[in-house]
Write an enzyme that holds these catalytic residues in place. Structure first.
Site, PDB file in Angstrom:
ATOM      1  N   ARG A  17      11.307  -6.704   4.820  1.00 29.59           N
ATOM      2  CA  ARG A  17      11.172  -5.293   5.170  1.00 29.59           C
ATOM      3  C   ARG A  17      11.793  -5.007   6.532  1.00 29.59           C
ATOM      4  NH1 ARG A  17       5.220  -2.688   5.192  1.00 29.59           N
ATOM      5  NH2 ARG A  17       5.075  -3.439   7.320  1.00 29.59           N
ATOM      6  N   LYS A  47       0.833  -1.210   0.000  1.00 33.96           N
ATOM      7  CA  LYS A  47       0.000   0.000   0.000  1.00 33.96           C
ATOM      8  C   LYS A  47       0.868   1.261   0.000  1.00 33.96           C
ATOM      9  CE  LYS A  47      -2.319  -1.137   3.800  1.00 33.96           C
ATOM     10  NZ  LYS A  47      -1.852  -2.478   4.186  1.00 33.96           N
ATOM     11  N   ARG A  82      -0.664  -8.757  13.803  1.00 29.39           N
ATOM     12  CA  ARG A  82      -1.232  -7.816  12.835  1.00 29.39           C
ATOM     13  C   ARG A  82      -2.035  -8.529  11.755  1.00 29.39           C
ATOM     14  NH1 ARG A  82       3.944  -5.383  11.329  1.00 29.39           N
ATOM     15  NH2 ARG A  82       2.915  -4.545   9.494  1.00 29.39           N
ATOM     16  N   ARG A 119      -9.982   0.588   9.068  1.00 29.12           N
ATOM     17  CA  ARG A 119      -9.592  -0.788   9.378  1.00 29.12           C
ATOM     18  C   ARG A 119     -10.688  -1.537  10.114  1.00 29.12           C
ATOM     19  NH1 ARG A 119      -3.768   0.221   9.202  1.00 29.12           N
ATOM     20  NH2 ARG A 119      -2.563  -1.671   9.515  1.00 29.12           N
ATOM     21  N   ARG A 133      11.391  -1.733  11.642  1.00 32.08           N
ATOM     22  CA  ARG A 133      10.133  -1.474  12.349  1.00 32.08           C
ATOM     23  C   ARG A 133       9.898  -2.547  13.404  1.00 32.08           C
ATOM     24  NH1 ARG A 133       4.976  -0.178   8.556  1.00 32.08           N
ATOM     25  NH2 ARG A 133       3.961  -1.374  10.195  1.00 32.08           N
TER      26      ARG A 133
HETATM   27  P1  ADP Z   1       0.747  -2.111   7.758  1.00 32.13           P
HETATM   28  O1  ADP Z   1       0.488  -1.384   6.484  1.00 32.13           O
HETATM   29  O2  ADP Z   1       2.065  -2.770   7.795  1.00 32.13           O
HETATM   30  O3  ADP Z   1      -0.409  -2.937   8.178  1.00 32.13           O
HETATM   31  P2  ADP Z   1       0.388   0.419   9.107  1.00 32.13           P
HETATM   32  O4  ADP Z   1       1.609   1.230   8.951  1.00 32.13           O
HETATM   33  O5  ADP Z   1      -0.803   0.756   8.277  1.00 32.13           O
HETATM   34  O6  ADP Z   1       0.822  -1.087   8.954  1.00 32.13           O
HETATM   35  O7  ADP Z   1      -0.100   0.452  10.653  1.00 32.13           O
HETATM   36  C1  ADP Z   1       0.780   0.153  11.700  1.00 32.13           C
HETATM   37  C2  ADP Z   1       0.018   0.054  13.017  1.00 32.13           C
HETATM   38  O8  ADP Z   1      -0.647   1.301  13.300  1.00 32.13           O
HETATM   39  C3  ADP Z   1      -1.087  -0.989  13.077  1.00 32.13           C
HETATM   40  O9  ADP Z   1      -0.574  -2.276  13.385  1.00 32.13           O
HETATM   41  C4  ADP Z   1      -1.975  -0.415  14.186  1.00 32.13           C
HETATM   42  O10 ADP Z   1      -1.419  -0.648  15.465  1.00 32.13           O
HETATM   43  C5  ADP Z   1      -1.907   1.073  13.941  1.00 32.13           C
HETATM   44  N1  ADP Z   1      -2.969   1.542  13.013  1.00 32.13           N
HETATM   45  C6  ADP Z   1      -2.777   2.083  11.779  1.00 32.13           C
HETATM   46  N2  ADP Z   1      -3.951   2.425  11.209  1.00 32.13           N
HETATM   47  C7  ADP Z   1      -4.929   2.087  12.093  1.00 32.13           C
HETATM   48  C8  ADP Z   1      -6.337   2.151  12.083  1.00 32.13           C
HETATM   49  N3  ADP Z   1      -7.013   2.648  11.022  1.00 32.13           N
HETATM   50  N4  ADP Z   1      -7.011   1.706  13.164  1.00 32.13           N
HETATM   51  C9  ADP Z   1      -6.368   1.218  14.226  1.00 32.13           C
HETATM   52  N5  ADP Z   1      -5.030   1.103  14.306  1.00 32.13           N
HETATM   53  C10 ADP Z   1      -4.301   1.521  13.255  1.00 32.13           C
END
Ligand code: ADP
Length: 190
Positions: free
Chosen positions: A128, A14, A145, A89, A134
């Site tokens: 990654r 993404k 996750r 989400r 990270r």
């Molecule tokens: P990835 O794309 O690797 O899934 P993100 O960078 O989008 O990870 O998100 C990292 C973390 O930030 C998630 O694991 C969660 O803890 C938090 N997070 C991000 N967006 C949301 C959301 N819309 N609702 C709840 N938690 C979120």
């Protein structure tokens, strides 16, 4: 105005595709994950509240996430549209986003679902982690996750399917080919 959601599991690409899309379509990119990480790095009050949640690979509560998102959209009032990456989400987040956009006489125009299977995701995130460092990319947190994705986030897709807004794009293969397929989907939304 063009408001898009880029949807897919962790590691689906993404971030990579968003970067290409914003320069082509002149959209503002809103990644709630990036925003949370920024707050943590800057040690803001919000950052302090969410630090452990992110480290554990869990979802931040909807109320916190929605408030942060709405503020960011309002701060970008001049944008020609948005790419929402990592948001919504959960179904309550999707409902809140719809209501918020409606209050501004806007809407979500389309949802691109990047389709990548679980084995490929695990492999990509392991790679990654070597580069990004990270903390939430380590094996145990990654499983959390992925779990959050398949237990909560997948339900967002039927929510938008009912509105006829979802196009599925294969997220495995050459980055340029995937990009072109996403662009084709987007051109169908306009
Ligand atoms: P990835 O794309 O690797 O899934 P993100 O960078 O989008 O990870 O998100 C990292 C973390 O930030 C998630 O694991 C969660 O803890 C938090 N997070 C991000 N967006 C949301 C959301 N819309 N609702 C709840 N938690 C979120």
């Amino acid at each position: 105005m063009l408001n898009l959601i880029l949807f897919g599991p962790p590691g689906a690409g993404k971030g990579t595709q968003s970067a290409k899309l914003i320069s082509k379509y002149h959209l503002a990119h809103i990644s709630t994950g990036d925003m949370f990480r920024m707050h943590i790095t800057n040690d803001t009050p919000l950052g302090k509240r969410v630090k452990q949640i992110l480290a554990d690979g869990l979802l931040v509560p909807d109320s916190i996430t929605i408030e942060m998102l709405e503020e960011e959209v309002s701060n970008n009032a001049a944008a020609e549209g948005f790419i929402f990456d990592g948001f919504p989400r959960t179904v309550p987040q999707a409902e809140a986003l719809d209501a918020f956009l409606a209050s501004k006489s806007q809407q979500i125009d389309g949802v691109v679902q990047l389709d990548v299977d679980e084995d490929e995701i695990k492999q990509r995130i392991a790679e990654r982690q070597k580069i990004s460092g990270r903390a939430d990319d380590d094996a145990e947190k990654l499983l959390k996750r992925i779990d959050e994705y398949f237990s909560k986030t997948v339900h967002v897709i039927p929510y938008y399917e009912k509105q006829g807004k979802v196009v599925k794009v294969n997220g495995v293969g050459n980055i340029e080919d995937i990009f072109n397929n996403i662009c084709q989907a987007i051109d169908g939304f306009r």
